[in-house]
Motif scaffolding. Structure first.
Motif, PDB file in Angstrom:
ATOM      1  N   VAL A   1      51.760  44.533  44.099  1.00 37.32           N
ATOM      2  CA  VAL A   1      51.278  43.404  44.885  1.00 37.32           C
ATOM      3  C   VAL A   1      49.785  43.570  45.160  1.00 37.32           C
ATOM      4  O   VAL A   1      49.332  44.646  45.553  1.00 37.32           O
ATOM      5  N   GLY A   2      49.030  42.491  44.958  1.00 37.74           N
ATOM      6  CA  GLY A   2      47.615  42.466  45.299  1.00 37.74           C
ATOM      7  C   GLY A   2      47.308  41.255  46.145  1.00 37.74           C
ATOM      8  O   GLY A   2      48.093  40.306  46.216  1.00 37.74           O
ATOM      9  N   LEU A   3      46.148  41.268  46.797  1.00 37.97           N
ATOM     10  CA  LEU A   3      45.692  40.144  47.612  1.00 37.97           C
ATOM     11  C   LEU A   3      44.382  39.609  47.047  1.00 37.97           C
ATOM     12  O   LEU A   3      43.542  40.371  46.553  1.00 37.97           O
ATOM     13  N   MET A   4      44.222  38.289  47.127  1.00 37.98           N
ATOM     14  CA  MET A   4      42.978  37.656  46.721  1.00 37.98           C
ATOM     15  C   MET A   4      42.623  36.588  47.744  1.00 37.98           C
ATOM     16  O   MET A   4      43.501  35.886  48.253  1.00 37.98           O
ATOM     17  N   GLY A   5      41.337  36.479  48.073  1.00 40.73           N
ATOM     18  CA  GLY A   5      40.914  35.462  49.025  1.00 40.73           C
ATOM     19  C   GLY A   5      39.482  35.057  48.792  1.00 40.73           C
ATOM     20  O   GLY A   5      38.679  35.810  48.232  1.00 40.73           O
TER      21      GLY A   5
ATOM     22  N   SER B   1      36.683  32.463  54.022  1.00 35.96           N
ATOM     23  CA  SER B   1      37.521  32.892  55.147  1.00 35.96           C
ATOM     24  C   SER B   1      38.806  33.527  54.652  1.00 35.96           C
ATOM     25  O   SER B   1      39.331  34.464  55.276  1.00 35.96           O
ATOM     26  N   GLY B   2      39.333  33.044  53.525  1.00 34.46           N
ATOM     27  CA  GLY B   2      40.514  33.666  52.939  1.00 34.46           C
ATOM     28  C   GLY B   2      40.242  35.083  52.500  1.00 34.46           C
ATOM     29  O   GLY B   2      41.128  35.952  52.561  1.00 34.46           O
ATOM     30  N   GLY B   3      39.017  35.368  52.033  1.00 27.64           N
ATOM     31  CA  GLY B   3      38.639  36.728  51.683  1.00 27.64           C
ATOM     32  C   GLY B   3      38.577  37.615  52.913  1.00 27.64           C
ATOM     33  O   GLY B   3      38.972  38.791  52.869  1.00 27.64           O
ATOM     34  N   HIS B   4      38.074  37.073  54.016  1.00 29.23           N
ATOM     35  CA  HIS B   4      38.046  37.820  55.272  1.00 29.23           C
ATOM     36  C   HIS B   4      39.463  38.192  55.698  1.00 29.23           C
ATOM     37  O   HIS B   4      39.758  39.345  56.026  1.00 29.23           O
ATOM     38  N   LEU B   5      40.380  37.201  55.679  1.00 30.60           N
ATOM     39  CA  LEU B   5      41.748  37.443  56.127  1.00 30.60           C
ATOM     40  C   LEU B   5      42.489  38.395  55.189  1.00 30.60           C
ATOM     41  O   LEU B   5      43.216  39.292  55.635  1.00 30.60           O
ATOM     42  N   ALA B   6      42.320  38.200  53.874  1.00 27.06           N
ATOM     43  CA  ALA B   6      42.983  39.073  52.905  1.00 27.06           C
ATOM     44  C   ALA B   6      42.502  40.508  53.059  1.00 27.06           C
ATOM     45  O   ALA B   6      43.293  41.466  53.008  1.00 27.06           O
ATOM     46  N   THR B   7      41.206  40.680  53.256  1.00 26.88           N
ATOM     47  CA  THR B   7      40.633  42.012  53.416  1.00 26.88           C
ATOM     48  C   THR B   7      41.136  42.675  54.701  1.00 26.88           C
ATOM     49  O   THR B   7      41.537  43.850  54.701  1.00 26.88           O
ATOM     50  N   LEU B   8      41.139  41.921  55.782  1.00 26.80           N
ATOM     51  CA  LEU B   8      41.595  42.472  57.052  1.00 26.80           C
ATOM     52  C   LEU B   8      43.086  42.808  56.992  1.00 26.80           C
ATOM     53  O   LEU B   8      43.530  43.857  57.505  1.00 26.80           O
ATOM     54  N   LEU B   9      43.878  41.957  56.345  1.00 30.29           N
ATOM     55  CA  LEU B   9      45.303  42.213  56.206  1.00 30.29           C
ATOM     56  C   LEU B   9      45.553  43.476  55.380  1.00 30.29           C
ATOM     57  O   LEU B   9      46.401  44.316  55.735  1.00 30.29           O
ATOM     58  N   ALA B  10      44.823  43.631  54.277  1.00 31.85           N
ATOM     59  CA  ALA B  10      44.994  44.821  53.433  1.00 31.85           C
ATOM     60  C   ALA B  10      44.624  46.083  54.188  1.00 31.85           C
ATOM     61  O   ALA B  10      45.312  47.111  54.092  1.00 31.85           O
TER      62      ALA B  10
ATOM     63  N   VAL C   1      49.863  47.071  49.580  1.00 33.12           N
ATOM     64  CA  VAL C   1      48.927  46.252  48.812  1.00 33.12           C
ATOM     65  C   VAL C   1      48.146  47.181  47.896  1.00 33.12           C
ATOM     66  O   VAL C   1      47.497  48.123  48.364  1.00 33.12           O
ATOM     67  N   ARG C   2      48.193  46.920  46.596  1.00 32.60           N
ATOM     68  CA  ARG C   2      47.573  47.832  45.628  1.00 32.60           C
ATOM     69  C   ARG C   2      46.087  47.571  45.420  1.00 32.60           C
ATOM     70  O   ARG C   2      45.357  48.479  45.022  1.00 32.60           O
ATOM     71  N   ALA C   3      45.616  46.349  45.640  1.00 38.43           N
ATOM     72  CA  ALA C   3      44.208  46.036  45.394  1.00 38.43           C
ATOM     73  C   ALA C   3      43.878  44.697  46.038  1.00 38.43           C
ATOM     74  O   ALA C   3      44.769  43.889  46.322  1.00 38.43           O
ATOM     75  N   VAL C   4      42.578  44.477  46.251  1.00 42.31           N
ATOM     76  CA  VAL C   4      42.094  43.243  46.884  1.00 42.31           C
ATOM     77  C   VAL C   4      40.929  42.690  46.086  1.00 42.31           C
ATOM     78  O   VAL C   4      40.033  43.438  45.676  1.00 42.31           O
ATOM     79  N   VAL C   5      40.931  41.371  45.871  1.00 46.01           N
ATOM     80  CA  VAL C   5      39.777  40.648  45.326  1.00 46.01           C
ATOM     81  C   VAL C   5      39.318  39.672  46.395  1.00 46.01           C
ATOM     82  O   VAL C   5      40.117  38.881  46.898  1.00 46.01           O
ATOM     83  N   ALA C   6      38.038  39.729  46.764  1.00 45.13           N
ATOM     84  CA  ALA C   6      37.502  38.844  47.800  1.00 45.13           C
ATOM     85  C   ALA C   6      36.155  38.295  47.361  1.00 45.13           C
ATOM     86  O   ALA C   6      35.283  39.056  46.952  1.00 45.13           O
TER      87      ALA C   6
ATOM     88  N   PHE D   1      37.622  44.582  44.773  1.00 41.58           N
ATOM     89  CA  PHE D   1      36.694  43.891  43.881  1.00 41.58           C
ATOM     90  C   PHE D   1      36.080  42.765  44.698  1.00 41.58           C
ATOM     91  O   PHE D   1      36.784  41.856  45.162  1.00 41.58           O
ATOM     92  N   LEU D   2      34.769  42.815  44.908  1.00 40.31           N
ATOM     93  CA  LEU D   2      34.049  41.797  45.664  1.00 40.31           C
ATOM     94  C   LEU D   2      33.152  41.011  44.724  1.00 40.31           C
ATOM     95  O   LEU D   2      32.532  41.590  43.831  1.00 40.31           O
ATOM     96  N   PHE D   3      33.086  39.698  44.897  1.00 44.84           N
ATOM     97  CA  PHE D   3      32.080  38.920  44.173  1.00 44.84           C
ATOM     98  C   PHE D   3      31.359  38.018  45.163  1.00 44.84           C
ATOM     99  O   PHE D   3      31.934  37.559  46.149  1.00 44.84           O
ATOM    100  N   HIS D   4      30.059  37.798  44.896  1.00 49.43           N
ATOM    101  CA  HIS D   4      29.229  37.127  45.898  1.00 49.43           C
ATOM    102  C   HIS D   4      27.997  36.529  45.230  1.00 49.43           C
ATOM    103  O   HIS D   4      27.408  37.140  44.335  1.00 49.43           O
ATOM    104  N   GLY D   5      27.596  35.348  45.664  1.00 49.39           N
ATOM    105  CA  GLY D   5      26.362  34.736  45.199  1.00 49.39           C
ATOM    106  C   GLY D   5      25.159  35.355  45.887  1.00 49.39           C
ATOM    107  O   GLY D   5      25.172  35.566  47.101  1.00 49.39           O
ATOM    108  N   THR D   6      24.120  35.633  45.121  1.00 47.72           N
ATOM    109  CA  THR D   6      22.960  36.327  45.696  1.00 47.72           C
ATOM    110  C   THR D   6      22.136  35.436  46.620  1.00 47.72           C
ATOM    111  O   THR D   6      21.332  35.941  47.402  1.00 47.72           O
ATOM    112  N   THR D   7      22.301  34.103  46.523  1.00 50.95           N
ATOM    113  CA  THR D   7      21.551  33.202  47.401  1.00 50.95           C
ATOM    114  C   THR D   7      22.487  32.476  48.364  1.00 50.95           C
ATOM    115  O   THR D   7      22.185  31.369  48.811  1.00 50.95           O
TER     116      THR D   7
END
Length: 302
Positions: free
Chosen positions: A141-145, A148-157, A178-183, A228-234
């Motif tokens: 099982v993994g989580l992705m968000g 705000s979904g990334g915040h909640l998924a990360t906090l839950l994990a 939870v084996r891994a998180v993508v946010a 695994f985190l992804f984010h826009g630089t601007t």
């Protein structure tokens, strides 16, 4: 006019080219299957006491299964996210051999952070109880968000994986790990966003310490799963510095982490041009969650 059009075309081409820097990327590319999928839309899972009713959309590959399962929490600034908003992401994962379960939580205006995390725990319990019917492998099982979904998924994990319960948050040790998180674009430091209207709606008149407790950045521990985190630089809504700080904090605790920095993307354009991040994130999930050959596990309850 012509110069403006050429500039717009040049920027579009630059974005389409997927300018990104993948920090801590693995040396080898992880192969993934390709398959068709089926969808069960609008499956009600409302936990006791939750209002309004909450639903999940379940995407499963057209293969024998059981399937590694990714639970997806939608964006919506803690207020407007719906399971159907995650259709593109869920389809992308289901085509690559995952079961994707997009879930909802009550809006911040009808609850608080604790209630939202309780809704997500309720969703995990429902998925656990119905795993056999949908051929979901609860050992994988993994989580992705997103946002705000990334915040909640990360906090839950972080809460579920802690050796001891994190003060202030519910934890259900009977649930699978939870084996891994993508946010993506996730606000991981609410204390740095104290003046943000969306954070204020979620947290009310919270003091600085309460904002820190609600911030994944300040709740990282050594038992946390890979990220695994992804984010826009601007990104002007959630600065990329938050993702970078999260990487530093996870590495300090010895937790595997990757960061996919999307050049010239703002908060919205990150999602409009998310294909490259999804591809890299899916490979990350296949490596850390799927692990082909793992023995499937179903809960004892029917």
């Amino acid at each position: 006019m012509r110069a403006s059009r050429l500039l717009a075309m040049a920027l579009a081409a630059l974005l389409a080219a997927g300018c990104a820097r993948h920090v801590n990327a693995p040396a080898e590319t992880m192969p993934m299957p390709e398959t068709r999928f089926r969808v069960d839309n609008g499956v009600r899972f409302t936990p006791d006491g939750a209002e309004p009713a909450l639903f999940a959309d379940i995407y499963t590959p057209v293969t024998l299964g059981p399937y590694p399962t990714i639970v997806i929490v939608p964006a919506g600034r803690w207020e407007t996210g719906r399971a159907r908003d995650m259709r593109f992401v869920a389809e992308f994962l289901a085509q690559r051999g995952f079961a994707a379960v997009a879930v909802e939580h009550r809006p911040a205006s009808r609850g608080d952070l604790e209630a939202q995390l309780g809704d997500l725990l309720g969703a995990l319990r429902w998925i656990d109880r119905h795993a056999r019917a949908h051929r979901l492998d609860m050992q994988r099982v993994g989580l992705m968000g997103f946002e705000s979904g990334g915040h909640l998924a990360t906090l839950l994990a972080l809460s579920q994986s802690a050796a001891q319960p994190l003060p202030g948050f519910a934890r259900d040790p009977a649930l699978p790990s939870v084996r891994a998180v993508v946010a993506g674009g996730a606000p991981v430091d609410l204390a740095a966003m104290a003046d943000n209207a969306d954070v204020s709606r979620l947290m009310g008149a919270a003091d600085a310490e309460a904002l820190r407790r609600a911030s994944p950045l300040h709740r990282v521990h050594a038992q946390a799963p890979p990220f695994f985190l992804f984010h826009g630089t601007t990104d002007g809504y959630v600065p990329v510095a938050q993702a970078e700080a999260m990487v530093t904090r996870l590495e300090r605790h010895g937790v595997p982490v990757q960061l996919y920095r999307m050049s010239l993307r703002g908060h919205t354009t990150t999602y409009l041009t998310v294909s490259g991040a999804l591809q890299a994130g899916a490979r990350f999930l296949w490596r850390h969650v799927a692990e082909p050959g793992q023995q499937a596990a179903y809960p004892r309850s029917p």
